[in-house]
Every structure is written in structure tokens, then in C-alpha cells.
Motif scaffolding. Structure first.
Motif, PDB file in Angstrom:
ATOM      1  N   UNK A 684       0.493 -13.588  -5.700  1.00 24.59           N
ATOM      2  CA  UNK A 684       1.610 -13.282  -6.588  1.00 24.59           C
ATOM      3  C   UNK A 684       2.645 -12.421  -5.882  1.00 24.59           C
ATOM      4  N   UNK A 685       3.536 -11.858  -6.644  1.00 24.07           N
ATOM      5  CA  UNK A 685       4.643 -11.109  -6.040  1.00 24.07           C
ATOM      6  C   UNK A 685       4.341  -9.610  -6.050  1.00 24.07           C
ATOM      7  N   UNK A 686       5.141  -8.868  -5.308  1.00 24.63           N
ATOM      8  CA  UNK A 686       5.037  -7.404  -5.351  1.00 24.63           C
ATOM      9  C   UNK A 686       5.697  -6.950  -6.636  1.00 24.63           C
ATOM     10  N   UNK A 687       4.926  -6.331  -7.545  1.00 20.38           N
ATOM     11  CA  UNK A 687       5.544  -5.974  -8.827  1.00 20.38           C
ATOM     12  C   UNK A 687       6.606  -4.895  -8.635  1.00 20.38           C
ATOM     13  N   UNK A 688       7.673  -5.037  -9.383  1.00 20.96           N
ATOM     14  CA  UNK A 688       8.779  -4.100  -9.329  1.00 20.96           C
ATOM     15  C   UNK A 688       8.295  -2.675  -9.605  1.00 20.96           C
ATOM     16  N   UNK A 689       7.238  -2.572 -10.423  1.00 17.48           N
ATOM     17  CA  UNK A 689       6.763  -1.251 -10.848  1.00 17.48           C
ATOM     18  C   UNK A 689       6.227  -0.425  -9.677  1.00 17.48           C
ATOM     19  N   UNK A 690       5.882  -1.079  -8.570  1.00 19.44           N
ATOM     20  CA  UNK A 690       5.393  -0.308  -7.427  1.00 19.44           C
ATOM     21  C   UNK A 690       6.434   0.715  -6.964  1.00 19.44           C
ATOM     22  N   UNK A 691       7.699   0.388  -7.207  1.00 20.26           N
ATOM     23  CA  UNK A 691       8.761   1.298  -6.774  1.00 20.26           C
ATOM     24  C   UNK A 691       8.750   2.596  -7.544  1.00 20.26           C
ATOM     25  N   UNK A 692       8.068   2.646  -8.689  1.00 22.90           N
ATOM     26  CA  UNK A 692       8.040   3.896  -9.445  1.00 22.90           C
ATOM     27  C   UNK A 692       7.002   4.858  -8.877  1.00 22.90           C
ATOM     28  N   UNK A 693       6.294   4.445  -7.827  1.00 23.44           N
ATOM     29  CA  UNK A 693       5.333   5.353  -7.184  1.00 23.44           C
ATOM     30  C   UNK A 693       6.098   6.376  -6.353  1.00 23.44           C
ATOM     31  N   UNK A 694       6.606   7.377  -7.043  1.00 24.83           N
ATOM     32  CA  UNK A 694       7.515   8.305  -6.383  1.00 24.83           C
ATOM     33  C   UNK A 694       6.824   9.132  -5.305  1.00 24.83           C
ATOM     34  N   UNK A 695       5.491   9.243  -5.367  1.00 28.40           N
ATOM     35  CA  UNK A 695       4.799  10.119  -4.415  1.00 28.40           C
ATOM     36  C   UNK A 695       4.169   9.338  -3.260  1.00 28.40           C
ATOM     37  N   UNK A 696       4.436   8.041  -3.187  1.00 28.26           N
ATOM     38  CA  UNK A 696       3.688   7.223  -2.234  1.00 28.26           C
ATOM     39  C   UNK A 696       3.992   7.628  -0.790  1.00 28.26           C
ATOM     40  N   UNK A 697       2.965   7.762  -0.007  1.00 21.59           N
ATOM     41  CA  UNK A 697       3.093   8.092   1.413  1.00 21.59           C
ATOM     42  C   UNK A 697       2.671   6.925   2.285  1.00 21.59           C
ATOM     43  N   UNK A 698       1.635   6.255   1.845  1.00 16.93           N
ATOM     44  CA  UNK A 698       1.118   5.139   2.622  1.00 16.93           C
ATOM     45  C   UNK A 698       0.935   3.961   1.677  1.00 16.93           C
ATOM     46  N   UNK A 699       1.657   2.901   1.954  1.00 14.63           N
ATOM     47  CA  UNK A 699       1.555   1.700   1.128  1.00 14.63           C
ATOM     48  C   UNK A 699       1.180   0.558   2.052  1.00 14.63           C
ATOM     49  N   UNK A 700      -0.045   0.064   1.944  1.00 14.88           N
ATOM     50  CA  UNK A 700      -0.532  -0.960   2.861  1.00 14.88           C
ATOM     51  C   UNK A 700      -0.992  -2.166   2.052  1.00 14.88           C
ATOM     52  N   UNK A 701      -0.157  -3.208   2.039  1.00 13.59           N
ATOM     53  CA  UNK A 701      -0.489  -4.434   1.317  1.00 13.59           C
ATOM     54  C   UNK A 701      -0.693  -5.576   2.304  1.00 13.59           C
ATOM     55  N   UNK A 702      -0.887  -5.272   3.567  1.00 12.58           N
ATOM     56  CA  UNK A 702      -0.891  -6.303   4.603  1.00 12.58           C
ATOM     57  C   UNK A 702      -2.094  -7.241   4.479  1.00 12.58           C
ATOM     58  N   UNK A 703      -1.965  -8.380   5.112  1.00 13.34           N
ATOM     59  CA  UNK A 703      -3.051  -9.375   5.172  1.00 13.34           C
ATOM     60  C   UNK A 703      -3.543  -9.773   3.793  1.00 13.34           C
ATOM     61  N   UNK A 704      -2.621 -10.201   2.957  1.00 16.96           N
ATOM     62  CA  UNK A 704      -2.966 -10.782   1.668  1.00 16.96           C
ATOM     63  C   UNK A 704      -2.181 -12.075   1.529  1.00 16.96           C
ATOM     64  N   UNK A 705      -2.141 -12.620   0.327  1.00 17.90           N
ATOM     65  CA  UNK A 705      -1.382 -13.853   0.109  1.00 17.90           C
ATOM     66  C   UNK A 705      -0.176 -13.583  -0.771  1.00 17.90           C
TER      67      UNK A 705
END
Ligand SMILES: *[C@@H]1O[C@H](CO)[C@@H](O)[C@H](O)[C@H]1NC(C)=O
Ligand SMILES: *[C@@H]1O[C@H](CO)[C@@H](O)[C@H](O)[C@H]1NC(C)=O
Ligand SMILES: *[C@@H]1O[C@H](CO)[C@@H](O)[C@H](O)[C@H]1NC(C)=O
Ligand SMILES: *[C@@H]1O[C@H](CO)[C@@H](O)[C@H](O)[C@H]1NC(C)=O
Ligand SMILES: *[C@@H]1O[C@H](CO)[C@@H](O)[C@H](O)[C@H]1NC(C)=O
Length: 950
Positions: A684-705
Motif C-alpha cells: 500500500x501507500x505511505x499514509x499521510x498521517x506519518x507526517x504527524x510524527x513530529x518527534x520522529x528521528x529514525x524512519x525506516x520503511x525500506x525493503x517492503x512493497x
């Protein structure tokens, strides 16, 4: 507190039969005398009447008992003369102000004589209330009062003791009228949640000898002028009162010539102005001084040395003291305790000991931990009264003299965290029969204690981490059956543990045997009292046992435990906060019993062989902050963790999880700093809501579909990128950093990384990506991204690693790239980029492979020179030499351009078909071809212009 005990004892001594009650003390005295006469009369009467017969004698005794009971009760109450009506009334009014929900003051109603009320005491003679003690005590099962403090207390004109400590007055101010209770000798308002300024009216209490306003958190005083009127004051505690504005505090205090105890800890005291000190008269009375936690510098030493030489207790810990123990301390010959913990003191410790030599017959407590004392440990046996010696976390070296074994009063010895070395033998403990706390960890000691040694002490606390003890478990430790804390981590132990260990230490609460080579199975530990267990990095194997129901933390990582986790459900500890069984051989499914463990904050089961679905009860862990199930075989979709709102780290990498990336991650997990879903089958897609993670330091979504475009909302992410995130010190995380998987520990807090590589992302890189100005690592490689790079890309000036390779990004490399000064790793290869590589020391420093397989990139470090440059950079040899065709618009050029277009076009198109997946080719084709033509045209135009200008 004598007064209280009288008050409580009264009902026990005398039955609660109050038949005589007088308002007037004189009348009461008369009545008492009459009553006594009455008893004598009755005794005489019965003696005469009974005339020697047994029967009548008994009757006589019974009657006597009754008569005395009735009368003596009034005699008893007359000893505590009835209180005055006006004071009784005042107290009742005072009570009305308080919120008495628990009917804790029931006696204040039912009982008529207010002298007998809870917390009240009166004078013997006049019946005036002299004591009002409504302090809260946890043990006395009393109430925490709140509400108002009624000025009716002013009616208690003889009050000399007022204690309202440990209540919760909800931030009301200390009432001014207290300053008018002129007989007060003791005023205690500690820890009662008062706020606001201290009323200067308290300075009118000229009889006061005890004043305690400590630990109210929000009270302050702008000057201490009022204090200087309290000339009788002996005890003053204003700890945690904000005194940051009281510049001349030493002067105000110097007028308190009777003061013996002064506590001003955590008051934000300003530093002492040395010039003002010359006005200070030496007072000989001060014995106890606690100025801890004030960030004071070493000038305070001058004040101390000038103010008294009779000090018995000095506590200056948590300040900013530098240098050594001042020479002025040579005069302190009565000193019993010296606490200078956590400063920046730096002195040869032998000199410090010399300075303190006048106190060698008195010193009992010396706490110098967390400073920078250096040099070796001298002979300390002259300090024969020493009970506590804390030299931990300094820079002491050399060996420990054996004479330490003659400090026969020693109860606590802390030498941990130094650079001490040498061999510790039985002589070091020869006469330490009272030793209870021993910490030698973090040095380079070798322990040479024979296994049949019978120590003179019974320890409660033993910390020998990093001492060379092994290989066998030291037998003498088995004699220490009162241990509550045992740390033998990293001590070179191997082999198996003696079986008795688990039974002998029945009171053991903390056990740390981590980082040894101990092997063996664990027995059932459910009947132990173990609260904190750390056996990580050993060779333990077999099934997980069940643990004590007191368990708070369990670290078993990096062992060979196998089988299912079901014993965890049997442990049923409601206190479990940390659970780390990562890097073992656990298998089977996760049990579904997580709702029992409400306080769990850290759960790490990574790197095992667990499988099946992640159970939904995990979503009940309301306190969980760190959830790591990485490197297992979990499959299926994620259960909802929307109520785990305290999560700061979710690591589910390297499993077979599938389904869409849930939208609740962005909506509910607002504290999330690390989200690692790499190497799963999320789609599926990257949900828009991920952008509300205001404290995110490390975002690793690699090697998926994952497919679809990059969300156009990165600017939201960047906002609080500077916020400090608290990571537990033990937290490590494997990150792909500059192309290699590395375990991040301490420096994780500074990491800012986004990795979405190896998915099926399409479309352009949005402009707003450049607003993530704190980003350190960005990896979007191996996707199907198209379009041009945002012009302002260089705004991400902290970037150290950038990988955009194997996409279909076209156009030029924006000039702003040259601002990426920290870039250490760059890969833009296998794209459709063209034009000149912008000039910048960094960009030219990379290997040409960083740029290879693009359509038309040119300029250094690539060997291809840009058309019109007039230079070729064939390994630098031909640098600066003119090309053959320079300055000529030849037929040959046109022909080669056209040919170049055709072959180039087909080469690209062909390579697209062959190399990248059909999806990428579909999205990328038109853009790329168009760009290529555009670039070639621009290059041609430039050439023409140059030629014409000549
Ligand atoms: C009461 O008075 C007697 C004699 O004056 C004295 O010994 C006793 O300590 C007093 N008790 C209290 C509580 O003041
Ligand atoms: C008490 O203190 C205040 C302020 O410090 C002062 O104005 C007042 O005159 C003093 N005396 C009495 C009896 O209140
Ligand atoms: C110090 O003592 C002298 C003499 O006893 C006295 O006159 C002076 O006022 C005192 N100074 C202070 C600041 O109390
Ligand atoms: C007392 O204070 C004065 C003035 O600051 C200082 O010069 C002197 O050294 C102090 N006395 C001691 C014993 O430290
Ligand atoms: C989360 O909490 C809410 C409110 O307590 C509840 O209605 C909901 O079912 C919970 N969600 C999950 C997944 O447990």
C-alpha cells in the motif's frame, strides 16, 4: 514529640468518663481536692463497715474501684485542665476552613475538652492551647489537609508550636497572620504545597527557634532581611525555597547568632560575593550546614571558614566547587560528616586527607563521590570512627592499602568508578566486621580471596562488577546470606552456578551476573524475592523459568534460552517494567497475556525465532515506550497499538509482517521517535498521517512493497527535530548507516534518518523534503522516483549520507548540492541525471561511481568534461588541454549530435527495459527522454554562444 504522646496517652491511663467539667481552672483544682478527700472518706467508711469479714471486704474493694473510676477520671482530666471556650471556638473555626473529608478530626467534635483533641496540647496550669500539630504522617494513617488556614488561630495567643507539614494546601500562600502568633517557638510548614512569597511578617516571631519552610516547591523570598530579626533561631530549613534573588544572603544569615542548623539545599542561591564577606562576624554556633544543590562556586568555602569552626555536618554536594578541600577546613576539629558529592573538586587525595586531619577523631562520614580527586589512597586508619567512605567515581589510582581493613567502624565502602588496581586480599577486610555495603566495581582489581574464606562481615550490598574474580563462582559469597544486591557482572566467571545460590540468597532483590561465561539452566525462581535480574551475555540455556512475582526488570539477552515464552504469563508480576530476552533461541508464538503487565515500558524480544501473529493483547500495554520484535518470523498484520501512546520506539524490522502501514501510527503514537519496519512485506501507500510524527528521528520503511508517492508533508516532520528525546542508556539500534548495518547506542539520540529504499515509490521527490534541515541520512534508493531534484535540496545541510541511486530521477543536480558540507556518502548513480556536477569540494571528492550510469552528467569527478568546458579530465592527465573541436560548429558536430541523440535515446530506452522493472520504466520513460533532449539542446546552444563570442 513529647506533647503528642501525652495527648495520646491520656485516654489510656484514664477511662473516658468525664463527669466533672469546668471552664475555670481554679474551680477544677478545688474539685480535684474534694474528690481526693472523697476517696479517702470512702476507704475509711468501708474499712470500718466491713469489720474483718471476707465478704464485706470484697464488696468494699469493688465499691472503692467504682468510686475511684468515677472520681479519678475527673482527677485525670483535671491534670489536663479543660481548654478555654474561646480557644475551642477558634479551633472549630479553623477546622471549618479545612476540607475534612475523612472525618479524621472526629474527636474535634465529640470531645468537649479541646485539649484532648487530636493534635492539640494545652498547658498544665492554665489550659491554654500551646500546640497545634496537624502534620501528615503516612504511618499514623492521618489525612493530608487542604483548604484554608483560618485567621481564627490568632485567638490561640499562647500557641508556641505550629506544625502543618506534609499536607497539601494546593498552592495557597503562607498566611501573613502567622507572623502575629507572637509566642511561636516552632513553626513547621514543610512539604505542604504552599506557594508564593514567604511573608516577611514571619520576621516578627522573635521567640522562634525552629523554622521549617522546606520543600514547598513554589515558594520564594526576594530578600532575607526579615530573617535577621529572628535572633533566637536555632534551626532554619528553607530547602527548595527559591532564593535566587537574595544576593546578600550571607549577611542576613550572619545576624542569626544562635543558629546551629542551617539547611538551604536546592535554593538557587547566588554565589557568594567575596568582598561582602568582610562584614561578617564569625559565629561559633553553626554546627550543621546543608547548601547542597545550589551551583555555588568555591567562594562559599571562604564564608564557611569565616562563619564557624564548630561545624559537625557539612553538605555541599551538587554544586560547582573546584580546586581542593580548602585549607580553612584545617580548623574543623569537630567534623563528623563531610559531603561534597558531585562537584568538580580536583586535588591529590592525600592532600585532602591532610587538610582534614584535625577531624581524624571525629569524622564518621566522608562522601566525595563524583569529583576528580586523583592520586592514590593513603593510609586512613587514623580515621578510626569512619562509618561511611564514598570515593566513587573519581580518578584515584594505585592500589588500596591493606590498612583499610583496620577501619573497624566501617559500614559502607564505595570505591567504584576509579582507576584503582592491584590485588584485593583478605587483609583488606581484616577487622571490617560491621561492613554492610561494599562497592569495588569499575576498577582494575584482581580479587584474591580463598574460596574457604570466612568473611568477618555480613553484607547487604556487594558490587564487584569488572573485578577479576573467576573463573569459578567465589564460594565465600555464599556466606553472605543477607545480601539484597549482588553485582558480579563482567567478573570473568565461567562454569555453572552453585545450586545453593538460588536458595541461600532468599532476600536478594538485585542480581547482576551479566557479561560472564556462566552456563546452565535456570530453576523455577517463583519463590525467590528477585526484583531485578540481569543474566544477559552468558551461556544460559534451556526453557525460561517463571520468576518472582516481585519482578521489575529481567534482562536475559544474548544467551541460548529456547522454547516458548509461556512461563512469562505464569510469572504474573504486576511490577514488571523492563523485559529484554533478545538474541536467544526462543520459538513458538507470543503468548496473549500482556494485559496483566500494565506497567511494562520496555519489551525487547528481537533476534529470536518467534513466529505467528503478534497478539492483540500487546495493545493493552499502556505504559510501553519501547517495543522491539525485530528479526523474528512474525507474520500477518499488526494488531492495533493505538492506545500505546507512550511508544517512542517501534522496531519490527526483518519479519514477514504484511498489510498496509496502519494509519494509527501517525494518529496516536505522537511520541514516536523511531519507527523501523524494514524488510517486511508491508504494502500500500505511505499514509499521510506519518507526517504527524513530529518527534520522529529514525524512519525506516525500506525493503517492503510500498508503492505510491512520497507524501508532500515532510515539513511537518522536521518541526521538532531538535527536541531532546530520552533514550534509556542500554538502548541499541541497528541502523544502515552509510551503507553498512551498525549498532547505534549512545549517539542514537543525535540521529536523524529516513530510509525508504527498495520499495516501489513513484513520482517526484517533493520540494518540502528540503525543509528537514536536521536530517543526517536520507536513502530513497531502489525505487521508481522520477522528476527532478528539488532546487533547494542543499538546505538539508546536515546531510552526511545521501543515497538516491537506482531511480529515474532526471534533470540537473541542483547547484545547492554544493552546500552539503558534511556529506560523506553520496550515491546518485543509475538515474537519468544530466548536466554539470556542481562544483563544491565535497561533491568532487567522491568516487566517480557515485555518479555513474546517468544520462548526461559531466564534469569532475567524472572523466567526461562538460560540453563547452574546453577541458577534459581524463584522469587529470589532459586537464586544461583544448579539445579538437573547440570553437567550431562543424558538420561533424551536427552529425554526431543527431547520432548521439538517436543512439542515446535507444540506449536509455533499452536499458530501461532491461535493467529496471517494467513499473519503473512505465512511469519514467517520457520524462527522461524529454529531459535528455533538453539537455542536449542546452549544451549545443552554449557551444554556439561560446563560439560567437570569440
Ligand atoms: C505538667 O506539669 C507538671 C508539673 O508542673 C510537669 O512535670 C509536667 O511535665 C507537665 N506536663 C506537661 C505536658 O506540660
Ligand atoms: C510585623 O512585620 C511587619 C512587616 O515586616 C511590620 O510592618 C509590622 O509592624 C510588624 N509588627 C507587627 C506587630 O505586626
Ligand atoms: C560585628 O561585631 C561587632 C562587634 O561585636 C559589631 O559592632 C558589628 O555590628 C557586627 N557586625 C555585624 C554585621 O553584625
Ligand atoms: C574570611 O573571609 C575573608 C574575606 O573574604 C577572607 O579573606 C579570609 O581568607 C576568610 N578566612 C578564611 C579562614 O578563609
Ligand atoms: C483503545 O481505548 C479505547 C478507549 O478506552 C477503546 O475504546 C478501544 O477499544 C481501545 N483500542 C484497542 C485497540 O484496544
Amino acid at each position: 514529640m513529647p506533647i503528642k504522646s501525652v495527648n495520646e496517652a491520656t485516654p489510656l491511663l484514664f477511662p473516658r468518663l468525664y463527669i466533672c467539667s469546668f471552664q475555670n481552672p481554679f474551680a477544677s483544682t478545688i474539685y480535684t481536692s474534694l474528690c481526693r478527700l472523697h476517696i479517702i472518706f470512702i476507704i475509711m467508711f468501708f474499712s470500718i463497715m466491713s469489720g474483718g469479714s471476707m465478704h464485706s471486704g470484697l464488696v468494699g474493694l469493688v465499691c472503692l474501684a467504682i468510686a475511684s473510676a468515677i472520681c479519678c477520671s475527673s482527677v485525670g482530666s483535671s491534670n489536663n485542665i479543660m481548654c478555654l471556650e474561646s480557644e475551642r471556638h477558634a479551633l472549630l473555626q479553623f477546622k471549618q476552613g479545612l476540607a475534612d473529608e475523612s472525618s479524621d478530626l472526629a474527636s474535634w467534635k465529640s470531645e468537649k475538652d479541646c485539649c484532648k483533641w487530636r493534635g492539640i496540647a494545652c498547658t498544665n496550669q492554665t489550659g491554654h492551647v500551646i500546640t497545634l500539630d496537624l502534620s501528615y504522617s503516612y504511618y499514623a494513617d492521618s489525612t493530608k489537609w487542604r483548604g484554608e488556614i483560618s485567621p481564627s488561630l490568632l485567638e490561640l495567643r499562647y500557641l508556641n508550636y505550629l506544625d502543618l507539614s506534609y499536607n497539601h494546601f494546593e498552592g495557597i500562600m503562607i498566611p501573613k497572620f502567622i507572623g502575629s502568633l507572637s509566642q511561636l517557638k516552632e513553626l513547621k510548614l514543610a512539604d505542604a504545597n504552599f506557594s508564593g512569597p514567604v511573608p516577611p511578617q514571619l520576621g516578627n516571631l522573635s521567640n522562634l527557634h525552629t523554622l521549617d519552610l522546606s520543600r514547598n516547591k513554589y515558594i520564594s523570598s526576594e530578600n532575607l532581611e526579615w530573617l535577621s530579626h529572628l535572633s533566637s533561631l536555632r534551626y532554619l530549613n528553607m530547602s527548595e525555597v527559591d532564593l535566587s534573588k537574595v544576593v546578600n544572603w550571607p549577611q542576613s544569615l550572619s545576624k542569626l547568632t544562635s543558629l546551629t542548623e542551617l539547611k538551604l539545599s536546592w535554593c538557587n542561591l547566588p554565589d557568594v560575593n567575596l568582598r561582602s564577606l568582610s562584614f561578617i562576624n564569625s559565629s561559633t554556633s553553626l554546627q550543621l550546614l546543608d547548601l547542597s544543590g545550589n551551583s555555588l562556586n568555591s567562594s562559599i568555602f571562604y564564608w564557611i571558614a569565616n562563619v564557624s569552626s564548630n561545624f559537625v555536618h557539612i553538605d555541599l554536594s551538587w554544586n560547582k566547587l573546584e580546586g581542593g578541600i580548602p585549607k580553612g577546613f584545617q580548623n574543623l576539629c569537630s567534623l563528623e560528616s563531610l559531603t561534597l558529592w558531585s562537584n568538580q573538586l580536583s586535588e591529590n587525595f592525600e592532600d585532602s586527607v591532610k587538610t582534614l586531619s584535625c577531624a581524624e577523631n571525629t569524622l564518621e562520614t566522608v562522601e566525595l563521590g563524583f569529583n576528580q580527586f586523583w592520586g592514590s589512597l593513603p593510609d586512613l586508619k587514623r580515621f578510626f570512627k569512619l562509618r561511611k567512605l564514598d570515593l566513587s567515581n573519581n580518578q584515584l589510582n594505585g592500589s588500596v592499602p591493606e590498612s583499610v581493613g583496620q577501619l573497624s567502624s566501617l559500614e559502607r565502602l564505595y570505591l567504584d568508578g576509579n582507576s584503582l588496581s592491584g590485588v584485593i586480599t583478605e587483609a583488606h577486610f581484616l577487622n571490617l566486621s560491621r561492613l554492610q555495603y561494599l562497592s569495588l566495581s569499575g576498577n582494575r582489581f584482581s580479587i584474591n580471596l580463598s574460596s574457604d574464606w570466612n568473611p568477618p562481615f555480613q553484607l547487604l550490598w556487594l558490587d564487584m562488577s569488572s573485578c577479576k574474580m573467576g573463573p569459578a563462582f567465589p564460594k565465600w559469597i555464599l556466606t553472605q546470606t543477607k545480601l539484597t544486591h549482588l553485582d558480579l557482572s563482567n567478573a570473568g566467571l565461567s562454569g555453572s552456578l552453585p545450586i545453593q545460590v538460588w536458595d541461600l540468597f532468599s532476600g536478594l532483590f538485585d542480581l547482576d551476573l551479566s557479561m560472564n561465561q556462566i552456563h546452565g539452566k535456570l530453576p523455577n525462581l517463583s519463590s525467590t524475592s528477585l526484583g531485578n535480574v540481569n543474566l544477559s551475555s552468558n551461556l544460559f540455556y534451556g526453557a525460561l523459568p517463571s520468576f518472582s512475582p516481585m519482578l521489575q526488570s529481567l534482562y536475559l539477552s544474548n544467551n541460548r534460552f529456547s522454547g516458548p515464552l509461556s512461563s512469562l504469563c505464569a510469572t504474573q508480576s504486576p511490577y514488571l517494567v523492563y523485559l529484554d530476552i533478545s538474541k536467544n533461541l526462543l520459538s513458538g508464538e507470543l503468548p496473549n497475556c500482556w494485559m496483566q503487565i500494565q506497567v511494562l515500558q520496555v519489551l525487547n524480544l528481537g533476534k529470536n525465532k518467534l513466529s505467528g501473529k503478534i497478539p492483540s493483547s500487546l495493545g493493552n500495554l499502556q505504559s510501553i515506550g519501547i517495543l522491539r520484535l525485530h528479526d523474528n518470523n512474525f507474520s500477518g498484520e499488526l494488531p492495533s497499538l493505538e492506545n500505546c501512546t507512550r511508544l517512542i520506539m517501534v522496531d519490527l524490522g526483518n519479519n514477514n509482517l504484511s498489510g498496509k502501514i496502519p494509519t494509527w501510527i501517525g494518529q496516536s503514537l505522537t511520541n514516536l521517535a523511531i519507527l523501523r519496519l524494514r524488510s517486511n512485506e508491508f504494502n500500500g501507500i505511505i499514509p499521510f498521517s506519518l507526517c504527524t510524527l513530529a518527534a520522529i528521528h529514525v524512519l525506516d520503511l525500506s525493503h517492503n512493497n510500498i508503492s505510491g508517492g512520497l507524501p508532500h508533508c515532510f515539513n511537518n516532520i522536521s518541526q521538532s527535530a531538535n527536541d531532546y528525546i530520552y533514550y534509556p542508556s542500554f538502548l541499541n539500534l541497528e541502523l544502515v548507516w552509510k551503507g553498512i548495518e551498525i549498532e547505534f547506542g549512545k549517539n542514537l539520540a543525535g540521529m536523524r534518518s529516513i530510509d525508504m529504499s527498495s520499495n516501489y515509490l513513484v513520482g517526484e521527490i517533493p520540494q518540502c523534503i528540503a525543509s528537514m534541515t536536521e536530517l543526517i541520512s536520507l536513502n530513497l534508493s531502489r525505487n521508481c522516483l522520477t522528476g527532478q531534484l528539488p532546487e533547494n535540496f542543499g538546505n538539508m545541510k546536515m546531510l552526511e549520507s545521501l543515497d538516491l541511486s537506482r531511480n529515474q530521477i532526471s534533470g540537473k543536480i541542483p547547484a545547492s548540492f554544493s552546500r552539503l558540507n558534511y556529506l560523506g556518502v553520496l550515491d546518485v548513480s543509475h538515474n537519468h541525471l544530466s548536466g554539470r556536477i556542481p562544483l563544491g569540494t565535497q561533491l568532487q571528492g567522491f568516487d566517480a561511481s557515485a555518479y555513474m550510469e546517468n544520462l548526461g552528467l559531466c564534469g569532475p569527478p567524472l572523466p567526461q568534461s562538460c560540453p563547452g568546458d574546453g577541458t577534459v579530465q581524463d584522469d587529470g592527465i589532459a586537464r586544461g588541454t583544448k579539445t579538437v573541436n573547440d570553437g567550431l560548429i562543424s558538420l561533424g558536430f551536427f552529425i554526431s549530435a543527431v547520432l548521439g541523440f538517436v543512439t542515446g535515446f535507444w540506449m536509455v530506452f533499452g536499458s530501461l527495459l532491461l535493467k529496471t522493472s517494467w513499473r519503473c520504466a512505465y512511469f519514467g520513460f517520457l520524462d527522461n527522454a524529454k529531459d535528455w533532449i533538453y539537455v542536449k539542446t542546452v549544451v549545443y546552444k552554449a557551444k554556439v554562444r561560446r563560439t560567437l563570442q570569440r
